[in-house]
Design a protein around this motif. Sequence first.
Motif: not given
Length: 115
Positions: A1-16, A44-52
């Motif tokens: 999880m990355a605190d400043n990542c919008i998709f991590c925050r969606i996954i955590k339910g912090e952003i609808p 993916p729920k795991q924070h992975i930045e990109s295919l790279e």
Amino acid sequence: MADNCIFCRIIKGEIPSSKVYEDENVVAFKDINPAAPVHVLVVPKQHIESLEALSDENIQAVVPVHKAIRKVAEITGIAEQGYRVIVNCGAGAGQTVMHLHYHVLGGVNMGEKIL
Ligand code: AMP
Ligand code: ZN
């Protein structure tokens, strides 16, 4: 999880989000700025930045994403008609959210092939 990542925050339910599908490894939700009648992001729920950023250690995270894409296509009613899956990899390709995500697009004739 990355605190400043919008998709991590969606996954955590912090952003609808408008969720279409979720399991222990993946979440799928409607794109806020849809480019087609059906436009779902499969993440993916795991924070992975990109295919790279995929490596031998985290490559297994992709398998449930591919399973979920087919479930999303079924749930949204586009499996039979066909759909397009896009992954933008890197800023130069238009990736704006640095958390790996697959765009699933359909529900309309997708027009000319670009590839
Ligand atoms: P990309 O340009 O491939 O990084 O795609 C990022 C996508 O995320 C864009 O299509 C945005 O419309 C979408 N997006 C950004 N923020 C949200 C959000 N809070 N909920 C749903 N989709 C979002
Ligand atoms: Zn993230």
